[in-house]
Structures are given as C-alpha cells and as structure tokens.
Design a protein around this motif. Sequence first.
Motif, PDB file in Angstrom:
ATOM      1  N   ASP A  26       0.873  -1.137   0.001  1.00 16.29           N
ATOM      2  CA  ASP A  26       0.027   0.132  -0.071  1.00 16.29           C
ATOM      3  C   ASP A  26       0.644   1.316  -0.116  1.00 16.29           C
ATOM      4  OD1 ASP A  26       1.151  -0.510   2.414  1.00 16.29           O
ATOM      5  OD2 ASP A  26      -0.836   0.215   3.556  1.00 16.29           O
ATOM      6  N   VAL A  27       2.157   0.933  -0.392  1.00 19.95           N
ATOM      7  CA  VAL A  27       3.145   2.257  -0.293  1.00 19.95           C
ATOM      8  C   VAL A  27       3.239   2.830  -1.664  1.00 19.95           C
ATOM      9  CG1 VAL A  27       5.455   2.702   0.104  1.00 19.95           C
ATOM     10  CG2 VAL A  27       4.113   1.432   1.631  1.00 19.95           C
ATOM     11  N   THR A  28       3.338   4.076  -1.925  1.00 23.36           N
ATOM     12  CA  THR A  28       3.476   4.666  -3.293  1.00 23.36           C
ATOM     13  C   THR A  28       5.032   5.157  -3.599  1.00 23.36           C
ATOM     14  OG1 THR A  28       2.887   6.804  -2.536  1.00 23.36           O
ATOM     15  CG2 THR A  28       1.266   5.272  -3.344  1.00 23.36           C
ATOM     16  N   ASP A  29       5.744   5.367  -2.435  1.00 23.71           N
ATOM     17  CA  ASP A  29       7.239   5.959  -2.773  1.00 23.71           C
ATOM     18  C   ASP A  29       7.865   5.465  -1.442  1.00 23.71           C
ATOM     19  OD1 ASP A  29       5.615   8.175  -1.630  1.00 23.71           O
ATOM     20  OD2 ASP A  29       7.509   8.879  -1.021  1.00 23.71           O
ATOM     21  N   VAL A  30       9.205   5.009  -1.914  1.00 25.10           N
ATOM     22  CA  VAL A  30      10.216   4.681  -1.122  1.00 25.10           C
ATOM     23  C   VAL A  30      11.505   5.408  -1.207  1.00 25.10           C
ATOM     24  CG1 VAL A  30      11.606   2.737  -0.184  1.00 25.10           C
ATOM     25  CG2 VAL A  30       9.206   2.310  -1.029  1.00 25.10           C
ATOM     26  N   LEU A  31      11.977   5.678  -0.034  1.00 23.76           N
ATOM     27  CA  LEU A  31      13.376   6.487   0.085  1.00 23.76           C
ATOM     28  C   LEU A  31      14.476   5.160   0.570  1.00 23.76           C
ATOM     29  CD1 LEU A  31      15.614   8.665  -0.235  1.00 23.76           C
ATOM     30  CD2 LEU A  31      14.978   9.143   2.114  1.00 23.76           C
ATOM     31  N   GLU A  32      15.394   4.760  -0.327  1.00 23.67           N
ATOM     32  CA  GLU A  32      16.557   3.973   0.021  1.00 23.67           C
ATOM     33  C   GLU A  32      17.460   4.652   0.759  1.00 23.67           C
ATOM     34  OE1 GLU A  32      19.096   0.193  -1.548  1.00 23.67           O
ATOM     35  OE2 GLU A  32      18.071   1.278  -2.894  1.00 23.67           O
ATOM     36  N   VAL A  33      17.848   4.661   1.868  1.00 28.63           N
ATOM     37  CA  VAL A  33      18.990   5.148   2.333  1.00 28.63           C
ATOM     38  C   VAL A  33      20.115   4.249   2.457  1.00 28.63           C
ATOM     39  CG1 VAL A  33      19.980   6.279   4.605  1.00 28.63           C
ATOM     40  CG2 VAL A  33      17.575   6.659   4.149  1.00 28.63           C
ATOM     41  N   GLY A  34      21.370   4.910   1.781  1.00 23.54           N
ATOM     42  CA  GLY A  34      22.426   3.907   1.532  1.00 23.54           C
ATOM     43  C   GLY A  34      22.102   2.942   0.568  1.00 23.54           C
ATOM     44  N   SER A  35      22.179   3.504  -0.863  1.00 22.77           N
ATOM     45  CA  SER A  35      21.777   2.642  -1.708  1.00 22.77           C
ATOM     46  C   SER A  35      23.087   1.671  -2.211  1.00 22.77           C
ATOM     47  CB  SER A  35      21.229   3.269  -2.863  1.00 22.77           C
ATOM     48  OG  SER A  35      20.094   3.793  -2.619  1.00 22.77           O
ATOM     49  N   GLY A  36      24.271   2.213  -1.781  1.00 23.56           N
ATOM     50  CA  GLY A  36      25.430   1.160  -1.961  1.00 23.56           C
ATOM     51  C   GLY A  36      25.767   0.899  -3.795  1.00 23.56           C
ATOM     52  N   THR A  37      25.675  -0.190  -3.989  1.00 24.09           N
ATOM     53  CA  THR A  37      25.975  -0.579  -5.282  1.00 24.09           C
ATOM     54  C   THR A  37      24.679  -0.008  -6.189  1.00 24.09           C
ATOM     55  OG1 THR A  37      24.992  -2.721  -5.199  1.00 24.09           O
ATOM     56  CG2 THR A  37      27.597  -2.492  -4.597  1.00 24.09           C
ATOM     57  N   GLY A  38      23.633  -0.272  -5.836  1.00 20.88           N
ATOM     58  CA  GLY A  38      22.361   0.126  -6.581  1.00 20.88           C
ATOM     59  C   GLY A  38      21.661  -1.237  -6.983  1.00 20.88           C
ATOM     60  N   GLN A  39      22.351  -2.264  -6.632  1.00 17.02           N
ATOM     61  CA  GLN A  39      21.652  -3.688  -7.191  1.00 17.02           C
ATOM     62  C   GLN A  39      20.177  -3.790  -6.399  1.00 17.02           C
ATOM     63  OE1 GLN A  39      25.794  -5.297  -6.208  1.00 17.02           O
ATOM     64  NE2 GLN A  39      24.490  -7.194  -6.757  1.00 17.02           N
ATOM     65  N   HIS A  40      20.032  -3.597  -5.242  1.00 12.97           N
ATOM     66  CA  HIS A  40      18.818  -3.630  -4.532  1.00 12.97           C
ATOM     67  C   HIS A  40      17.776  -2.928  -5.158  1.00 12.97           C
ATOM     68  CE1 HIS A  40      20.025  -5.367  -0.574  1.00 12.97           C
ATOM     69  NE2 HIS A  40      19.865  -6.364  -1.154  1.00 12.97           N
ATOM     70  N   SER A  41      18.099  -1.578  -5.470  1.00 17.50           N
ATOM     71  CA  SER A  41      17.059  -0.744  -5.913  1.00 17.50           C
ATOM     72  C   SER A  41      16.487  -1.298  -7.519  1.00 17.50           C
ATOM     73  CB  SER A  41      17.680   0.788  -6.218  1.00 17.50           C
ATOM     74  OG  SER A  41      18.791   0.790  -7.223  1.00 17.50           O
ATOM     75  N   VAL A  42      17.515  -1.519  -8.212  1.00 18.24           N
ATOM     76  CA  VAL A  42      16.967  -2.192  -9.532  1.00 18.24           C
ATOM     77  C   VAL A  42      16.195  -3.242  -9.299  1.00 18.24           C
ATOM     78  CG1 VAL A  42      17.681  -3.294 -11.487  1.00 18.24           C
ATOM     79  CG2 VAL A  42      18.880  -1.526 -10.831  1.00 18.24           C
ATOM     80  N   HIS A  43      16.420  -4.224  -8.534  1.00 21.52           N
ATOM     81  CA  HIS A  43      15.732  -5.519  -8.317  1.00 21.52           C
ATOM     82  C   HIS A  43      14.412  -5.248  -7.698  1.00 21.52           C
ATOM     83  CE1 HIS A  43      15.092  -9.839  -7.690  1.00 21.52           C
ATOM     84  NE2 HIS A  43      14.968  -9.583  -6.456  1.00 21.52           N
ATOM     85  N   PHE A  44      14.119  -4.158  -6.617  1.00 17.21           N
ATOM     86  CA  PHE A  44      12.835  -4.024  -6.183  1.00 17.21           C
ATOM     87  C   PHE A  44      12.031  -3.051  -6.839  1.00 17.21           C
ATOM     88  CE2 PHE A  44      15.268  -4.204  -1.756  1.00 17.21           C
ATOM     89  CZ  PHE A  44      15.287  -5.553  -1.889  1.00 17.21           C
ATOM     90  N   THR A  93       8.901  14.627   2.457  1.00 19.06           N
ATOM     91  CA  THR A  93       8.116  13.338   3.166  1.00 19.06           C
ATOM     92  C   THR A  93       7.968  12.215   2.342  1.00 19.06           C
ATOM     93  OG1 THR A  93       6.592  15.172   4.269  1.00 19.06           O
ATOM     94  CG2 THR A  93       5.755  12.896   4.124  1.00 19.06           C
ATOM     95  N   VAL A  94       8.031  11.014   2.919  1.00 14.60           N
ATOM     96  CA  VAL A  94       8.228  10.022   2.148  1.00 14.60           C
ATOM     97  C   VAL A  94       7.167   8.833   2.816  1.00 14.60           C
ATOM     98  CG1 VAL A  94      10.196  10.076   0.800  1.00 14.60           C
ATOM     99  CG2 VAL A  94      10.535   8.952   3.196  1.00 14.60           C
ATOM    100  N   ASN A  95       6.687   7.867   2.029  1.00 15.49           N
ATOM    101  CA  ASN A  95       5.580   6.679   2.522  1.00 15.49           C
ATOM    102  C   ASN A  95       6.471   5.704   3.174  1.00 15.49           C
ATOM    103  OD1 ASN A  95       3.687   7.274  -0.522  1.00 15.49           O
ATOM    104  ND2 ASN A  95       3.343   7.972   1.633  1.00 15.49           N
TER     105      ASN A  95
END
Length: 196
Positions: A26-44, A93-95
């Motif tokens: 039920d979330v619309t936007d996510v802030l990833e803190v400490g994205s590192g390599t970026g692999q997680h962001s692409v997968h999710f 603000t982020v969800n």
Amino acid sequence: MDKPFSQACENNKLPILNVLEAFFSDVTDVLEVGSGTGQHSVHFATHLAHLQWHCSDREVNHPGILQWHQEAALTNLHAPLTLDLNDPWPVETVNAIFTANTMHIISWPLVERFFQGVAKHLAPKGKLCIYGPFKYQGKYTSASNAEFDAFLKQQDAHSAIRDFEAICQLAEQAGLTFVEDVQMPANNQLLLFKRQ
C-alpha cells in the motif's frame, strides 16, 4: 569505472523482496538510505512496479548506482539523491524508508541521526524496513556474526553490530511502532516498523 557488484545483495535480494511485496503493498514511494551499489534498487523497482523507488547515498557512490540504473532503464527508479547523515535530508516526506546493511557500518551517532531523519521525513502511517545483522540482549545470533563484528571493529572502531533493543528504542522515540522481526538468510534480520 567497473560496475560495482555485491554478492551479499545478490544473495539477499529475493528474501527481502518476498517481505517487501506484502509490507509495501500500500506504499507509493520509497526512499532507500544508503543504496550502495544500486543492485537492490533495480531488483525491487523491477518487481514492485507500483512503487516510485528513490535511491540515496553519498555522492561518491552515485556513478556506480547510475550504471545499474542505466542498464535497467526503469521509469519508477529515480536517480540517486545525495544523502549524508551528517547533513539535512534531500526530501520532504516519504511513505516508506528502506535501508540495508547500514546500521553496523555507520557510527552510533549516525544511527541516531538516521532515526532523527526518519522522525522528520516519514509520513503518518509510513513504514520503515531495516535489513542487517543484530544482537539480542547483547548476544550474537551466531559465531559468524561475532567474527564479523570483530572484523568490523578492526576496520573502523565506530562500526559494530547493533543491539535490536537499542534500535527499537530509537524507533519508538521517532514515533514508530515495532511490527515484525523477520529472520533472513546468513544470520540477518529484516526489522519492520510503522508510524501511527
């Protein structure tokens, strides 16, 4: 530069996704803190197409993150924001907020600064997910985590596996309620919190 790669990210991305699919439904936007390599962001972002996924990290890590992003070419995956926990956050603000393998790397004062940022920027009914190893009542969950903690402290005296109870206390002070502690592979946990 070569595209950065983390084997740990490859190993844990599917177990984490299995939890996020329900928790972030039920979330619309996510802030990833400490994205590192970026692999997680692409997968999710690939598998959670309903989300707008916003990466953030120190500027030194942006070129590597962007290499992963350019290959993926996802419309719901946004260029990394510059976020140093010593400085104000680049969002209003982020969800939801997600962070993986950060709490044991950064110093304890920066862990506290992280939760101050959560308190300021997480929306009402917002959700927080923290992935990584933790101690419980001062005890490690495995011998390998004890060895990992010793290694961390050799690399940086300010790094350490954190106590679950101390993290929960900071979350409570930030106005969050503990939801669940999900056991993950390789002696890691995924801690879920929600703002009322």
